[in-house]
Design a protein around this motif. Sequence first.
Motif, short mmCIF file in Angstrom:
data_model
loop_
_atom_site.label_atom_id
_atom_site.label_comp_id
_atom_site.label_asym_id
_atom_site.label_seq_id
_atom_site.Cartn_x
_atom_site.Cartn_y
_atom_site.Cartn_z
N HIS A 11 2.43 10.77 -4.29
CA HIS A 11 2.29 10.82 -5.53
C HIS A 11 1.85 9.40 -6.03
N CYS A 12 2.82 8.46 -5.44
CA CYS A 12 2.55 7.07 -6.19
C CYS A 12 2.10 6.19 -4.95
N LEU A 13 1.79 6.55 -3.66
CA LEU A 13 1.26 5.79 -2.53
C LEU A 13 2.14 4.36 -2.08
N ALA A 14 3.42 4.70 -2.40
CA ALA A 14 4.48 3.89 -1.90
C ALA A 14 4.66 4.14 -0.61
N SER A 15 4.80 3.15 0.33
CA SER A 15 5.34 3.17 1.83
C SER A 15 6.61 3.30 1.86
N ASN A 16 7.12 4.48 2.60
CA ASN A 16 8.54 4.72 2.70
C ASN A 16 8.90 4.41 3.99
N ARG A 17 10.04 3.62 4.49
CA ARG A 17 10.37 3.78 5.87
C ARG A 17 11.38 4.62 6.07
N LEU A 18 11.39 5.48 6.98
CA LEU A 18 12.24 6.67 7.42
C LEU A 18 12.72 6.83 8.72
N PRO A 19 13.86 7.00 9.00
CA PRO A 19 14.38 7.44 10.51
C PRO A 19 13.45 8.78 10.77
N ARG A 20 12.72 8.75 11.82
CA ARG A 20 11.99 10.21 12.28
C ARG A 20 12.69 11.28 12.19
N GLU A 21 14.10 11.27 12.57
CA GLU A 21 14.77 12.48 12.28
C GLU A 21 15.26 13.02 10.81
N ARG A 22 14.94 12.14 9.90
CA ARG A 22 14.89 12.64 8.39
C ARG A 22 13.41 13.31 7.88
N LEU A 23 12.63 13.15 8.53
CA LEU A 23 11.48 13.94 8.19
C LEU A 23 11.57 15.24 7.93
#
Length: 147
Positions: A11-23
Amino acid sequence: MSDIVHIVCPHCLASNRLPRERLISSPNCGKCKKSLFSGQVATLSGVSFAAMIERNEIPMVVDFWAPWCGPCKSMAPAFEQAAKVLEPKIRMAKVNIDTEQTIANRFKIQSIPTLVYFFRGKELARQNGAMDTASIIRWVQSVSEQF
Protein backbone atom coordinates in the motif's frame (compact mmCIF):
# COMPACT_ATOMS: atom_id res chain seq x y z
CA MET A 1 17.70 -18.23 6.71
CA SER A 2 17.53 -15.18 8.95
CA ASP A 3 14.85 -14.98 11.61
CA ILE A 4 14.08 -11.39 10.50
CA VAL A 5 12.68 -10.57 7.05
CA HIS A 6 11.96 -7.28 5.31
CA ILE A 7 8.48 -7.07 3.81
CA VAL A 8 7.49 -4.15 1.60
CA CYS A 9 3.97 -2.89 2.21
CA PRO A 10 1.95 -3.13 -1.03
CA HIS A 11 0.00 0.00 0.00
CA CYS A 12 2.64 2.56 1.05
CA LEU A 13 5.89 0.77 0.00
CA ALA A 14 7.37 1.08 3.50
CA SER A 15 9.84 -1.65 4.45
CA ASN A 16 8.79 -3.61 7.54
CA ARG A 17 11.13 -5.79 9.60
CA LEU A 18 9.35 -8.85 10.96
CA PRO A 19 10.30 -12.09 12.63
CA ARG A 20 9.75 -14.80 9.99
CA GLU A 21 7.26 -16.63 12.23
CA ARG A 22 5.01 -13.52 12.27
CA LEU A 23 4.34 -13.74 8.53
CA ILE A 24 1.44 -16.13 9.13
CA SER A 25 -0.19 -13.97 11.83
CA SER A 26 -1.65 -11.30 9.50
CA PRO A 27 0.88 -8.54 10.27
CA ASN A 28 0.14 -4.89 9.57
CA CYS A 29 2.43 -2.23 8.15
CA GLY A 30 4.18 -0.17 10.80
CA LYS A 31 3.68 3.00 8.73
CA CYS A 32 0.18 2.88 7.17
CA LYS A 33 -1.26 0.18 9.49
CA LYS A 34 -2.81 -1.74 6.57
CA SER A 35 -2.42 -5.49 6.21
CA LEU A 36 0.88 -6.61 4.69
CA PHE A 37 -0.80 -9.75 3.34
CA SER A 38 -4.39 -9.75 2.15
CA GLY A 39 -4.30 -12.54 -0.42
CA GLN A 40 -4.72 -9.88 -3.10
CA VAL A 41 -2.58 -9.52 -6.20
CA ALA A 42 -0.53 -6.30 -6.11
CA THR A 43 -0.54 -4.07 -9.19
CA LEU A 44 2.97 -2.79 -9.87
CA SER A 45 4.15 0.38 -11.58
CA GLY A 46 7.69 1.62 -12.17
CA VAL A 47 8.30 2.83 -8.60
CA SER A 48 6.42 0.06 -6.82
CA PHE A 49 8.01 -2.61 -9.02
CA ALA A 50 11.52 -1.60 -7.97
CA ALA A 51 10.60 -1.42 -4.28
CA MET A 52 8.69 -4.69 -4.20
CA ILE A 53 11.16 -6.73 -6.27
CA GLU A 54 14.39 -5.41 -4.77
CA ARG A 55 13.50 -4.91 -1.09
CA ASN A 56 11.13 -7.80 -0.31
CA GLU A 57 12.80 -10.78 1.33
CA ILE A 58 10.15 -13.21 0.21
CA PRO A 59 9.81 -14.44 -3.37
CA MET A 60 7.61 -12.50 -5.79
CA VAL A 61 5.77 -13.94 -8.76
CA VAL A 62 4.84 -11.34 -11.35
CA ASP A 63 2.24 -11.85 -14.07
CA PHE A 64 3.14 -9.76 -17.13
CA TRP A 65 -0.17 -9.22 -18.94
CA ALA A 66 -2.23 -6.81 -21.09
CA PRO A 67 -5.96 -5.97 -20.96
CA TRP A 68 -6.45 -6.88 -24.64
CA CYS A 69 -4.96 -10.38 -24.21
CA GLY A 70 -7.59 -13.15 -24.06
CA PRO A 71 -5.36 -15.75 -22.36
CA CYS A 72 -4.28 -13.10 -19.81
CA LYS A 73 -7.90 -12.32 -18.95
CA SER A 74 -8.79 -16.01 -18.68
CA MET A 75 -5.83 -16.66 -16.34
CA ALA A 76 -6.50 -13.65 -14.06
CA PRO A 77 -8.97 -15.43 -11.72
CA ALA A 78 -6.58 -18.41 -11.40
CA PHE A 79 -3.70 -16.07 -10.54
CA GLU A 80 -5.85 -14.36 -7.89
CA GLN A 81 -6.80 -17.74 -6.39
CA ALA A 82 -3.15 -18.77 -6.33
CA ALA A 83 -2.32 -15.57 -4.40
CA LYS A 84 -4.79 -16.56 -1.67
CA VAL A 85 -3.06 -19.94 -1.33
CA LEU A 86 0.57 -18.86 -1.64
CA GLU A 87 0.66 -15.76 0.59
CA PRO A 88 2.45 -15.02 2.90
CA LYS A 89 5.29 -17.25 1.66
CA ILE A 90 5.09 -15.81 -1.87
CA ARG A 91 3.88 -12.35 -2.95
CA MET A 92 1.88 -12.28 -6.21
CA ALA A 93 1.77 -9.19 -8.45
CA LYS A 94 0.81 -8.03 -11.94
CA VAL A 95 2.44 -5.70 -14.44
CA ASN A 96 0.40 -4.34 -17.35
CA ILE A 97 2.89 -4.31 -20.24
CA ASP A 98 0.93 -1.58 -22.06
CA THR A 99 1.28 0.95 -19.24
CA GLU A 100 4.66 -0.29 -17.97
CA GLN A 101 6.59 -0.79 -21.21
CA THR A 102 9.93 0.04 -19.60
CA ILE A 103 9.59 -2.87 -17.17
CA ALA A 104 8.42 -5.23 -19.93
CA ASN A 105 11.38 -4.23 -22.09
CA ARG A 106 13.83 -4.56 -19.22
CA PHE A 107 12.80 -8.18 -18.71
CA LYS A 108 12.44 -8.89 -22.43
CA ILE A 109 8.82 -10.01 -22.22
CA GLN A 110 8.15 -11.54 -25.63
CA SER A 111 4.76 -13.17 -25.07
CA ILE A 112 1.95 -12.85 -22.56
CA PRO A 113 0.91 -13.98 -20.13
CA THR A 114 4.37 -14.56 -18.71
CA LEU A 115 4.97 -15.39 -15.06
CA VAL A 116 8.36 -14.43 -13.63
CA TYR A 117 9.62 -15.68 -10.26
CA PHE A 118 11.86 -13.15 -8.48
CA PHE A 119 13.80 -13.46 -5.25
CA ARG A 120 15.90 -10.67 -3.75
CA GLY A 121 15.79 -8.68 -6.96
CA LYS A 122 16.83 -11.49 -9.27
CA GLU A 123 14.80 -13.39 -11.83
CA LEU A 124 15.05 -17.10 -11.02
CA ALA A 125 12.48 -18.60 -13.41
CA ARG A 126 9.80 -17.77 -15.95
CA GLN A 127 6.81 -19.53 -17.45
CA ASN A 128 4.95 -18.47 -20.60
CA GLY A 129 1.30 -19.15 -21.32
CA ALA A 130 -1.95 -19.27 -19.40
CA MET A 131 -2.33 -21.76 -16.56
CA ASP A 132 -5.06 -22.80 -14.18
CA THR A 133 -4.81 -22.26 -10.40
CA ALA A 134 -3.37 -25.69 -9.62
CA SER A 135 -0.73 -25.35 -12.34
CA ILE A 136 0.33 -21.90 -11.12
CA ILE A 137 0.67 -23.17 -7.54
CA ARG A 138 2.54 -26.28 -8.67
CA TRP A 139 4.96 -24.21 -10.81
CA VAL A 140 5.63 -21.68 -8.02
CA GLN A 141 6.21 -24.42 -5.47
CA SER A 142 8.55 -26.33 -7.79
CA VAL A 143 10.63 -23.19 -8.37
CA SER A 144 10.67 -22.48 -4.61
CA GLU A 145 11.99 -25.96 -3.91
CA GLN A 146 14.91 -25.45 -6.32
CA PHE A 147 16.12 -22.34 -4.50
